[in-house]
Design a protein around this motif. Sequence first.
Motif, PDB file in Angstrom:
ATOM      1  N   GLY A  25       4.838   6.128   7.422  1.00 21.96           N
ATOM      2  CA  GLY A  25       5.481   7.224   8.141  1.00 21.96           C
ATOM      3  C   GLY A  25       6.734   7.708   7.443  1.00 21.96           C
ATOM      4  O   GLY A  25       6.922   7.528   6.238  1.00 21.96           O
ATOM      5  N   LEU A  26       7.610   8.311   8.232  1.00 15.01           N
ATOM      6  CA  LEU A  26       8.822   8.917   7.684  1.00 15.01           C
ATOM      7  C   LEU A  26       9.748   7.884   7.051  1.00 15.01           C
ATOM      8  O   LEU A  26      10.477   8.188   6.105  1.00 15.01           O
ATOM      9  CB  LEU A  26       9.549   9.671   8.795  1.00 15.01           C
ATOM     10  N   GLY A  27       9.725   6.642   7.566  1.00 18.07           N
ATOM     11  CA  GLY A  27      10.583   5.598   7.018  1.00 18.07           C
ATOM     12  C   GLY A  27      10.296   5.296   5.560  1.00 18.07           C
ATOM     13  O   GLY A  27      11.202   4.940   4.799  1.00 18.07           O
ATOM     14  N   ASN A  28       9.029   5.442   5.159  1.00 21.47           N
ATOM     15  CA  ASN A  28       8.668   5.209   3.759  1.00 21.47           C
ATOM     16  C   ASN A  28       9.303   6.247   2.843  1.00 21.47           C
ATOM     17  O   ASN A  28       9.597   5.965   1.687  1.00 21.47           O
ATOM     18  CB  ASN A  28       7.151   5.265   3.576  1.00 21.47           C
ATOM     19  N   MET A  51      10.007 -10.746   1.666  1.00 19.23           N
ATOM     20  CA  MET A  51       9.950 -10.578   3.119  1.00 19.23           C
ATOM     21  C   MET A  51       8.588 -10.058   3.574  1.00 19.23           C
ATOM     22  O   MET A  51       8.133 -10.353   4.677  1.00 19.23           O
ATOM     23  CB  MET A  51      11.062  -9.628   3.588  1.00 19.23           C
ATOM     24  N   LEU A  52       7.934  -9.285   2.720  1.00 17.79           N
ATOM     25  CA  LEU A  52       6.578  -8.826   3.039  1.00 17.79           C
ATOM     26  C   LEU A  52       5.643 -10.019   3.195  1.00 17.79           C
ATOM     27  O   LEU A  52       4.831 -10.071   4.133  1.00 17.79           O
ATOM     28  CB  LEU A  52       6.073  -7.895   1.941  1.00 17.79           C
ATOM     29  N   ILE A  53       5.769 -10.990   2.293  1.00 16.46           N
ATOM     30  CA  ILE A  53       4.899 -12.174   2.312  1.00 16.46           C
ATOM     31  C   ILE A  53       5.254 -13.108   3.467  1.00 16.46           C
ATOM     32  O   ILE A  53       4.368 -13.640   4.138  1.00 16.46           O
ATOM     33  CB  ILE A  53       5.009 -12.924   0.969  1.00 16.46           C
ATOM     34  N   LEU A  54       6.562 -13.283   3.707  1.00 16.98           N
ATOM     35  CA  LEU A  54       6.999 -14.257   4.711  1.00 16.98           C
ATOM     36  C   LEU A  54       6.967 -13.714   6.132  1.00 16.98           C
ATOM     37  O   LEU A  54       6.852 -14.495   7.085  1.00 16.98           O
ATOM     38  CB  LEU A  54       8.431 -14.726   4.398  1.00 16.98           C
ATOM     39  N   SER A 285       3.547  -0.944   1.675  1.00 13.75           N
ATOM     40  CA  SER A 285       4.640  -1.261   0.751  1.00 13.75           C
ATOM     41  C   SER A 285       4.489  -0.507  -0.567  1.00 13.75           C
ATOM     42  O   SER A 285       5.471  -0.045  -1.143  1.00 13.75           O
ATOM     43  CB  SER A 285       4.675  -2.773   0.488  1.00 13.75           C
ATOM     44  N   GLY A 286       3.241  -0.385  -1.028  1.00 18.78           N
ATOM     45  CA  GLY A 286       2.998   0.383  -2.247  1.00 18.78           C
ATOM     46  C   GLY A 286       3.402   1.838  -2.077  1.00 18.78           C
ATOM     47  O   GLY A 286       3.942   2.460  -2.998  1.00 18.78           O
ATOM     48  N   THR A 287       3.149   2.382  -0.888  1.00 13.95           N
ATOM     49  CA  THR A 287       3.538   3.766  -0.603  1.00 13.95           C
ATOM     50  C   THR A 287       5.048   3.929  -0.630  1.00 13.95           C
ATOM     51  O   THR A 287       5.567   4.946  -1.103  1.00 13.95           O
ATOM     52  CB  THR A 287       2.989   4.207   0.767  1.00 13.95           C
TER      53      THR A 287
END
Length: 598
Positions: A25-28, A51-54, A285-287
């Motif tokens: 969304g807009l946050g990205n 943090m994505l992994i944990l 996350s890639g986006t």
Amino acid sequence: MEKDARPNWDNPLQFLLACVSYAVGLGNVWRFPYLCQMHGGGGFLIPYLIMLILEGVPLFCLELAIGQKMRLGSIGAWTAINPYLGGVGLASVVTSTYLCLYYNIINAWSFWYLFNSFQSVLPWGDCPINANGTGYVEECEKATPTQYFFYRETLNISSSIEVNGGIQTSQALLLLLAWVISYLFIIRGIKSTGKVVYFTATFPYVVLFIYLIWGFTLHGAVNGVKYMFTPKMEQLANPTTWINAATQIFFSLGLGFGSLIAFASYNEYNNNFERQAIMVSLINSGTSVFASIVTFAIYGFKATFNYENCLERTRLLLLNTFDLAEDTISLDTVFEWIDKLNATYPQEFAEISSKLETCDLESELDGAVEGPGLAFIVYSEAIKNMPLPQLWSVLYFSMLLLLGMGSMLGNITAIITPLRDFKATSCISNELFNGLVCMFCFLLGLGFTTTSGSYWFTMFNDYGATFSLLFVVLIEVITISYIYGSKRFEKDVEDMLGHRPNLYWRIMWKFVSPLLLITIFIFYIVSYIRGGTPTYQAWNKELGKSEVTEYPVFGQVFIGLLLLSSVSCVPLTALYVYCRKRKHGHHPRERTVSTVCD
């Protein structure tokens, strides 16, 4: 509950695209690049990915598993797990309602900019002429044309939250348009949503890719990208960097709103949600990284444009003051000539020293902006200086609109799905019930179209969701791991997928994610207390800039209500169930909702 009575996605791809459309969304586009800028450029990717992994992937998978197992919305799912926990789902619905109220006003602003892009000259390109025709509007001259267009032409903003000039017709009509489109997207429930997500989840990537290709052809774009990928490793020692990384992962994936539980409740019982959780998290996350490269390319163009304009003004000042030939000084030799002239003619140079500007490309790139300021001011300023600005403006605001609309699908579903699980509402047609929800949100959202509406938008954006979502997800993970029972939950997963969760999932759900959430929760409370009186940015038309202003007493009281209204659903619902149990002298029923109309 009769499983056959609940509709399903046509195929797993629809569910995947719905999650992507909701999470991306807009946050990205306007939050992640800002955090990169604030916390060491490429170095921020290190805590972000950790943090994505944990935290991100495990909690995302947890919510999908709950929705798919229970095949109910957030209220029904948590009531089924434990009758005392129905308030967790209710808190999610209240928070999603707050989000829906103010989120669509962003889409209304996007419509405004999109419609204004179809002009021979972009209206935010130059200041308008004043009423006397003798010059430019004073407020615009003191600010910038892009700031003036956003604060005066778009918002017609008041001087503070205490000054209200009534509803603006143009903004109200655009908000109505945004809600009509939102309604059409969800008119028949997931049967409509499942078709729409093919477009809302993919078109923004087309625009981002076009912007990426074109962005790298802009003069100075490489300066911005180089700035992004130049890590400032000292930021890794700053606790705030890690907290912001964890918080960004948390909100970017849309955890706690109930949308993921709602989406997953329409899955086939044996759908592989585990794989989908990993895919959506990585895509999201890639986006963020992809959008940041585009954003920093445009940052680089804008910063280089401003930097070279500054050098040009300095060059002309030196040429005119010291009566030099036009080709004596170039942009590349400005600083050399400043040193030379200062040493040769110190007295004359001292007279113009107050007029000399400090031209620094690094400081131009350091100017971190987030939120509407980035989307509607910084981007607009960059777009107006591009070749074919109308084309790039239409593409950009179309992308912004689709990102906002895609997230709205999840936000509205988080409200509608749990409410539809109740017998009282299950007999109402989708078209009527969904229309009533949209109408209710539109009417309440009209407050954001007033002249002080953007200040209320800021209040809801800052305080309407953060605290409650942290609390809700913390309760979720503790409940599953320690009340419902991790062993029991592992059996549920095995029943759906044919295998038990591996060691990674078990450790994250039981130990790591709860500890991280507790840390973030405490940090948020401490930061709020230490922050003193809450403040907001009030627009001063006399100075042409925003000023930090304290919220009045009624604003502080309303902030308190926002913080407590959703969180209080948990203890109040538990108290209600307890009193009901005492009154009737037996345990409350495990299931209080149904999708079947008697």
